[in-house]
Design a protein around this motif. Structure first.
Motif, mmCIF file in Angstrom:
data_model
loop_
_atom_site.group_PDB
_atom_site.id
_atom_site.type_symbol
_atom_site.label_atom_id
_atom_site.label_comp_id
_atom_site.label_asym_id
_atom_site.label_seq_id
_atom_site.Cartn_x
_atom_site.Cartn_y
_atom_site.Cartn_z
ATOM 1 N N ALA A 18 44.181 39.768 44.073
ATOM 2 C CA ALA A 18 43.917 39.855 42.708
ATOM 3 C C ALA A 18 44.662 41.111 42.249
ATOM 4 C CB ALA A 18 42.537 39.781 42.465
ATOM 5 N N GLN A 19 44.483 42.248 43.153
ATOM 6 C CA GLN A 19 45.025 43.687 42.825
ATOM 7 C C GLN A 19 46.540 43.514 42.962
ATOM 8 O OE1 GLN A 19 43.004 46.963 41.878
ATOM 9 N NE2 GLN A 19 44.755 46.241 40.628
ATOM 10 N N ARG A 20 46.871 42.813 43.794
ATOM 11 C CA ARG A 20 48.248 42.447 44.097
ATOM 12 C C ARG A 20 49.036 42.058 42.746
ATOM 13 N NH1 ARG A 20 48.997 39.446 48.798
ATOM 14 N NH2 ARG A 20 48.627 37.713 47.679
ATOM 15 N N GLU A 21 48.387 41.093 42.141
ATOM 16 C CA GLU A 21 48.674 40.279 40.773
ATOM 17 C C GLU A 21 48.809 41.372 39.571
ATOM 18 O OE1 GLU A 21 47.773 36.414 38.195
ATOM 19 O OE2 GLU A 21 46.276 36.955 39.824
ATOM 20 N N ALA A 22 47.836 42.016 39.560
ATOM 21 C CA ALA A 22 48.027 43.066 38.493
ATOM 22 C C ALA A 22 49.091 44.208 38.562
ATOM 23 C CB ALA A 22 46.751 43.816 38.515
ATOM 24 N N THR A 30 43.984 45.025 30.222
ATOM 25 C CA THR A 30 44.461 44.028 31.093
ATOM 26 C C THR A 30 43.811 44.356 32.171
ATOM 27 O OG1 THR A 30 46.855 44.090 29.848
ATOM 28 C CG2 THR A 30 46.592 43.518 32.463
ATOM 29 N N THR A 31 43.427 42.948 32.633
ATOM 30 C CA THR A 31 42.339 43.236 34.093
ATOM 31 C C THR A 31 42.170 42.193 34.757
ATOM 32 O OG1 THR A 31 39.935 44.228 34.417
ATOM 33 C CG2 THR A 31 40.479 42.562 32.630
ATOM 34 N N LEU A 32 41.541 42.252 36.062
ATOM 35 C CA LEU A 32 41.191 41.224 36.791
ATOM 36 C C LEU A 32 39.821 40.550 36.186
ATOM 37 C CD1 LEU A 32 43.694 40.251 38.248
ATOM 38 C CD2 LEU A 32 43.466 42.821 38.428
ATOM 39 N N VAL A 33 39.598 39.391 35.930
ATOM 40 C CA VAL A 33 38.196 38.975 35.545
ATOM 41 C C VAL A 33 37.640 38.378 36.961
ATOM 42 C CG1 VAL A 33 36.576 37.362 34.256
ATOM 43 C CG2 VAL A 33 39.037 38.437 33.104
ATOM 44 N N GLN A 34 36.440 38.976 37.483
ATOM 45 C CA GLN A 34 35.786 38.476 38.516
ATOM 46 C C GLN A 34 34.548 37.784 38.236
ATOM 47 O OE1 GLN A 34 33.099 40.698 41.115
ATOM 48 N NE2 GLN A 34 33.680 42.832 40.472
ATOM 49 N N PRO A 35 34.227 36.850 39.022
ATOM 50 C CA PRO A 35 33.176 36.089 38.755
ATOM 51 C C PRO A 35 31.633 36.614 39.312
ATOM 52 C CG PRO A 35 34.123 34.952 40.535
ATOM 53 C CD PRO A 35 34.919 36.392 40.015
ATOM 54 N N ALA A 36 31.080 37.772 38.756
ATOM 55 C CA ALA A 36 30.258 38.526 39.202
ATOM 56 C C ALA A 36 28.859 37.762 39.375
ATOM 57 C CB ALA A 36 29.828 39.821 38.404
ATOM 58 N N VAL A 75 47.790 50.763 31.343
ATOM 59 C CA VAL A 75 46.556 50.897 32.418
ATOM 60 C C VAL A 75 45.911 49.450 32.660
ATOM 61 C CG1 VAL A 75 44.444 52.014 32.579
ATOM 62 C CG2 VAL A 75 46.061 53.090 31.232
ATOM 63 N N THR A 76 45.688 49.273 34.018
ATOM 64 C CA THR A 76 45.056 48.082 34.259
ATOM 65 C C THR A 76 43.628 48.305 34.713
ATOM 66 O OG1 THR A 76 45.835 48.003 36.462
ATOM 67 C CG2 THR A 76 47.491 46.891 34.740
ATOM 68 N N GLY A 77 42.790 47.358 34.954
ATOM 69 C CA GLY A 77 41.510 47.536 35.202
ATOM 70 C C GLY A 77 41.031 46.469 36.348
ATOM 71 N N PHE A 78 39.972 46.270 36.499
ATOM 72 C CA PHE A 78 39.400 45.151 37.463
ATOM 73 C C PHE A 78 38.013 44.903 37.143
ATOM 74 C CE2 PHE A 78 40.821 43.382 41.890
ATOM 75 C CZ PHE A 78 39.709 42.644 41.895
ATOM 76 N N ASP A 79 37.687 43.680 36.678
ATOM 77 C CA ASP A 79 36.137 43.327 36.633
ATOM 78 C C ASP A 79 36.109 42.417 35.583
ATOM 79 O OD1 ASP A 79 35.012 44.541 38.987
ATOM 80 O OD2 ASP A 79 34.709 46.516 37.721
ATOM 81 N N ASP A 116 37.152 48.315 35.633
ATOM 82 C CA ASP A 116 37.231 48.560 34.167
ATOM 83 C C ASP A 116 36.766 49.746 33.547
ATOM 84 O OD1 ASP A 116 38.281 45.951 34.124
ATOM 85 O OD2 ASP A 116 36.745 44.989 33.148
ATOM 86 N N LEU A 117 35.607 50.016 34.151
ATOM 87 C CA LEU A 117 34.972 51.446 33.525
ATOM 88 C C LEU A 117 35.915 52.646 33.969
ATOM 89 C CD1 LEU A 117 31.073 51.063 34.564
ATOM 90 C CD2 LEU A 117 32.310 50.507 32.505
ATOM 91 N N LEU A 118 36.367 52.774 35.247
ATOM 92 C CA LEU A 118 37.424 53.816 35.579
ATOM 93 C C LEU A 118 38.526 53.719 34.602
ATOM 94 C CD1 LEU A 118 37.433 53.555 39.431
ATOM 95 C CD2 LEU A 118 36.652 55.518 37.830
ATOM 96 N N ALA A 119 39.070 52.386 34.339
ATOM 97 C CA ALA A 119 40.309 52.196 33.354
ATOM 98 C C ALA A 119 39.996 52.840 32.018
ATOM 99 C CB ALA A 119 40.762 50.695 33.282
ATOM 100 N N ALA A 120 38.701 52.366 31.403
ATOM 101 C CA ALA A 120 38.526 53.136 30.107
ATOM 102 C C ALA A 120 38.378 54.424 30.179
ATOM 103 C CB ALA A 120 37.092 52.418 29.911
ATOM 104 N N GLY A 121 37.889 55.115 31.153
ATOM 105 C CA GLY A 121 38.120 56.792 31.164
ATOM 106 C C GLY A 121 39.235 57.161 31.473
#
Length: 349
Positions: free
Chosen positions: A169-173, A302-308, A285-289, A262-267
């Motif tokens: 997933a991170q590779r895709e971003a 722009t992010t990776l949506v995980q099925p939490a 900027v890209t995030g993850f979550d 995503d929280l880190l990305a927002a900061g």
């Protein structure tokens, strides 16, 4: 005809709260508002639910009807991250067929909570991640002969685990940024060690937290020379601290930042705007979550949506299987890339 016993999920639905919130009301380990507590207890009374069924558990195997969930950070801090809340909702739902409650345990290497992992009357344990400290927790649980499931960590052979495709997933971003033309990229990581040290990672640094290491590996498959800055936790404040560090030198600012949450990305975005930079015109900027982050508008990350939620449910179902003498199985879950408005072609200098 036998009437099905109400579960914690039934109570949660009737009270209009999440399953994890209803479970917390009965476990008493995390404070809830009086209004929420009253609503949950009223729904429980209406449904005839009085908590986990210790009588049935005793008849089966002398169990407590409690599943321990172990965190390696302060519980109040952990639940500031929406990913944790969604995951706990799924976990509560996954164990609901057992009529089990969730007992939240803190194992941060600094304080000893009561009950502790050594003494808590739990039937099974779920470990969140597998940092060096969590591996110590794993040994405690295994020494007690308690079934255990690990979420996003490698606990070794024979331990069921629920995993995300963090590397892929991170590779895709990262590939998305490369395709846009970015070459000067900085990575902001989740904690890299049990002590949660903040700062730049050296080339020979050992990243000892599985999730962080996997996401870093995915990004560096595309940007092998990208510098990485470790945050102390997943939060907007930590993202701002990282962003201020990254953008402090106007002559060496990157064109893109890959944030591991995503929280880190927002900061990072807030720090960029504080420095007079436009997102995405001056920095992408890209995030993850894929969680909702307050105050991010008008940006769509722009992010990776995980099925939490599914991640937590899979762990709960694995626990239930083991306690019912069924073979548990790990589950690999995939993230979905979502392009937003925070990435664009790099500025021309």
């Amino acid at each position: 005809m036998t009437t099905r016993r109400a579960t914690i999920s039934d109570v949660a639905r009737a009270a209009g709260v999440s399953a994890s919130t209803a479970s917390v009301v009965f476990s008493g380990k995390t404070p809830t508002s009086e209004a929420t507590r009253a609503r949950v207890l009223a729904a429980a009374t209406e449904l005839g639910y009085t908590g986990p069924d210790p009588r049935a558990a005793s008849l089966r195997r002398g169990r407590s009807g409690i599943v321990g969930v172990v965190f390696d950070q302060h519980l109040g801090t952990a639940f500031l991250d929406p990913v944790t809340t969604h995951m706990m909702d799924g976990l509560a739902d996954g164990v609901s067929r057992l009529g089990a409650a969730l007992l939240l345990l803190r194992d941060d290497g600094e304080t000893v909570s009561e009950p502790s992992l050594h003494t808590a009357p739990i039937d099974a344990a779920v470990l969140i991640g597998c940092s060096p400290r969590m591996r110590d927790s794993l040994e405690i649980v295994r020494a007690r002969g308690i079934p255990v499931v690990v979420i996003e960590g490698d606990a070794g052979e024979g331990i069921p685990r629920v995993l995300l495709d963090n590397v892929e997933a991170q590779r895709e971003a990262a590939r998305h940024l490369a395709d846009l033309g970015h070459r000067d990229v900085v990575i902001v990581t989740l904690p890299a060690d049990a002590a949660r040290h903040r700062g730049w990672l050296t080339d020979d640094a050992q990243v000892r937290v599985d999730v962080t290491a996997d996401r870093l590996a995915g990004a560096r498959e595309i940007f092998p020379e990208a510098p990485a800055l470790a945050a102390a936790m997943s939060s907007i404040d930590e993202g701002m601290i990282a962003g201020r560090t990254i953008f402090s030198d106007a002559s060496r600012r990157p064109t893109a930042v890959i944030a591991q949450s995503d929280l880190l990305a927002a900061g990072v975005i807030r720090a960029a705007e504080e420095a007079g930079l436009r997102v995405p015109q001056d920095v992408s900027v890209t995030g993850f979550d894929g969680v909702v982050v307050d105050g991010l508008a008008p940006h769509v990350l722009t992010t990776l949506v995980q099925p939490a939620t599914a991640k937590g449910r899979a762990a709960g179902e694995a626990v239930a299987a083991m306690l019912e003498d069924e073979p548990p199985s790990g589950l690999d879950l995939a993230c979905t890339f979502r392009a937003g408005t925070t990435t664009a072609t790099p500025r021309i200098t």
